[in-house]
Motif scaffolding. Structure first.
Motif, PDB file in Angstrom:
ATOM      1  N   MET A   1       0.850  -1.178   0.000  1.00  0.00           N
ATOM      2  CA  MET A   1       0.000   0.000   0.000  1.00  0.00           C
ATOM      3  C   MET A   1       0.891   1.236   0.000  1.00  0.00           C
ATOM      4  SD  MET A   1      -3.028   0.824   2.665  1.00  0.00           S
ATOM      5  CE  MET A   1      -2.840   2.309   3.594  1.00  0.00           C
ATOM      6  N   SER A   2       0.484   2.250  -0.730  1.00  0.00           N
ATOM      7  CA  SER A   2       1.245   3.494  -0.713  1.00  0.00           C
ATOM      8  C   SER A   2       0.302   4.665  -0.485  1.00  0.00           C
ATOM      9  CB  SER A   2       2.035   3.660  -2.006  1.00  0.00           C
ATOM     10  OG  SER A   2       1.161   3.738  -3.102  1.00  0.00           O
ATOM     11  N   ILE A   3       0.797   5.626   0.246  1.00  0.00           N
ATOM     12  CA  ILE A   3       0.028   6.804   0.588  1.00  0.00           C
ATOM     13  C   ILE A   3       0.797   8.012   0.075  1.00  0.00           C
ATOM     14  CG2 ILE A   3      -0.962   8.183   2.460  1.00  0.00           C
ATOM     15  CD1 ILE A   3       0.028   4.628   3.155  1.00  0.00           C
ATOM     16  N   THR A   4       0.150   8.846  -0.720  1.00  0.00           N
ATOM     17  CA  THR A   4       0.838  10.015  -1.255  1.00  0.00           C
ATOM     18  C   THR A   4       0.444  11.273  -0.487  1.00  0.00           C
ATOM     19  OG1 THR A   4      -0.844  10.408  -2.931  1.00  0.00           O
ATOM     20  CG2 THR A   4       1.022   9.040  -3.569  1.00  0.00           C
ATOM     21  N   VAL A   5       1.422  12.149  -0.356  1.00  0.00           N
ATOM     22  CA  VAL A   5       1.215  13.457   0.266  1.00  0.00           C
ATOM     23  C   VAL A   5       1.846  14.481  -0.661  1.00  0.00           C
ATOM     24  CG1 VAL A   5       1.673  14.916   2.272  1.00  0.00           C
ATOM     25  CG2 VAL A   5       1.325  12.457   2.592  1.00  0.00           C
ATOM     26  N   ALA A  78      11.079  17.474   7.895  1.00  0.00           N
ATOM     27  CA  ALA A  78       9.760  16.857   8.105  1.00  0.00           C
ATOM     28  C   ALA A  78       9.790  15.372   7.781  1.00  0.00           C
ATOM     29  CB  ALA A  78       8.708  17.570   7.260  1.00  0.00           C
ATOM     30  N   VAL A  79      10.506  14.998   6.706  1.00  0.00           N
ATOM     31  CA  VAL A  79      10.624  13.585   6.344  1.00  0.00           C
ATOM     32  C   VAL A  79      11.332  12.832   7.470  1.00  0.00           C
ATOM     33  CG1 VAL A  79      11.747  11.954   4.769  1.00  0.00           C
ATOM     34  CG2 VAL A  79      10.534  13.927   3.844  1.00  0.00           C
ATOM     35  N   VAL A  83       9.699   9.758   9.649  1.00  0.00           N
ATOM     36  CA  VAL A  83      10.269   8.414   9.555  1.00  0.00           C
ATOM     37  C   VAL A  83      10.912   7.988  10.875  1.00  0.00           C
ATOM     38  CG1 VAL A  83      12.020   7.014   8.398  1.00  0.00           C
ATOM     39  CG2 VAL A  83      10.536   8.511   7.059  1.00  0.00           C
ATOM     40  N   ASN A  84      11.651   8.900  11.489  1.00  0.00           N
ATOM     41  CA  ASN A  84      12.344   8.540  12.733  1.00  0.00           C
ATOM     42  C   ASN A  84      11.397   8.233  13.878  1.00  0.00           C
ATOM     43  OD1 ASN A  84      14.965   8.625  11.725  1.00  0.00           O
ATOM     44  ND2 ASN A  84      15.164  10.820  12.107  1.00  0.00           N
ATOM     45  N   ALA A  85      10.149   8.629  13.755  1.00  0.00           N
ATOM     46  CA  ALA A  85       9.166   8.306  14.790  1.00  0.00           C
ATOM     47  C   ALA A  85       8.798   6.830  14.784  1.00  0.00           C
ATOM     48  CB  ALA A  85       7.910   9.157  14.606  1.00  0.00           C
ATOM     49  N   SER A  86       9.001   6.156  13.649  1.00  0.00           N
ATOM     50  CA  SER A  86       8.589   4.750  13.573  1.00  0.00           C
ATOM     51  C   SER A  86       9.703   3.795  13.139  1.00  0.00           C
ATOM     52  CB  SER A  86       7.405   4.598  12.615  1.00  0.00           C
ATOM     53  OG  SER A  86       7.767   5.043  11.325  1.00  0.00           O
ATOM     54  N   THR A 123       0.795   6.225   9.046  1.00  0.00           N
ATOM     55  CA  THR A 123       1.336   6.940  10.201  1.00  0.00           C
ATOM     56  C   THR A 123       2.436   7.904   9.775  1.00  0.00           C
ATOM     57  OG1 THR A 123       0.835   5.047  11.620  1.00  0.00           O
ATOM     58  CG2 THR A 123       2.456   6.627  12.450  1.00  0.00           C
ATOM     59  N   GLU A 124       3.354   7.431   8.929  1.00  0.00           N
ATOM     60  CA  GLU A 124       4.434   8.310   8.464  1.00  0.00           C
ATOM     61  C   GLU A 124       3.895   9.411   7.565  1.00  0.00           C
ATOM     62  OE1 GLU A 124       8.114   5.112   8.757  1.00  0.00           O
ATOM     63  OE2 GLU A 124       7.239   5.530   6.795  1.00  0.00           O
TER      64      GLU A 124
END
Length: 132
Positions: A1-5, A78-79, A83-86, A123-124
């Motif tokens: 699955m991919s989520i775009t922002v 921001a990236v 990412v570092n949160a998970s 989440t990311e």
């Protein structure tokens, strides 16, 4: 699955970037390297059309790499936060690099650029969206 922002780099920053690219390609060490490359290709007997294609390809690659630098400059904090949160260690570093290198930019009529990042987790993606 991919989520775009999608996020936008403002026109003023992209115009500044374009000026910097033009300056780099037209002056200084890059111009000297180009002249040296052309001389070497002429000495090797490479046809003018092929020389032009080689220089054009090189310029495209340089512009792309410089564009990645702008994307990194604007969005890396921001990236990294998202990412570092998970993730940790090399997995986090690999994902940060992937997100920046695979970001797709589309220039708008006003010279701004819409950048699309593709995250593998919601989440990311959410954390990035909130961090920018």
């Amino acid at each position: 699955m991919s989520i775009t922002v999608q996020k936008t780099i403002p026109a003023a920053r992209m115009q500044q970037f374009q000026q910097m690219v033009d300056l780099w390609l037209d002056e200084g060490p890059i111009r000297l390297a180009t002249n040296a490359t052309i001389t070497a290709m002429e000495n090797a007997g490479i046809a003018k059309a092929e020389q032009a294609a080689i220089i054009e390809d090189r310029n495209i690659i340089m512009k792309h790499n410089m564009r990645l630098g702008v994307i990194s400059e604007v969005f890396a904090p921001a990236v990294e936060k998202a990412v570092n949160a998970s993730r940790t260690g090399s997995e986090a570093q690999d994902e940060i690099a992937r997100l920046i290198v695979t970001a797709v930019g589309i220039r708008q009529d006003d010279d701004s650029e819409v950048i699309t990042f593709t995250f593998t987790t919601q989440t990311e993606a959410d954390a990035f969206d909130k961090a920018v």
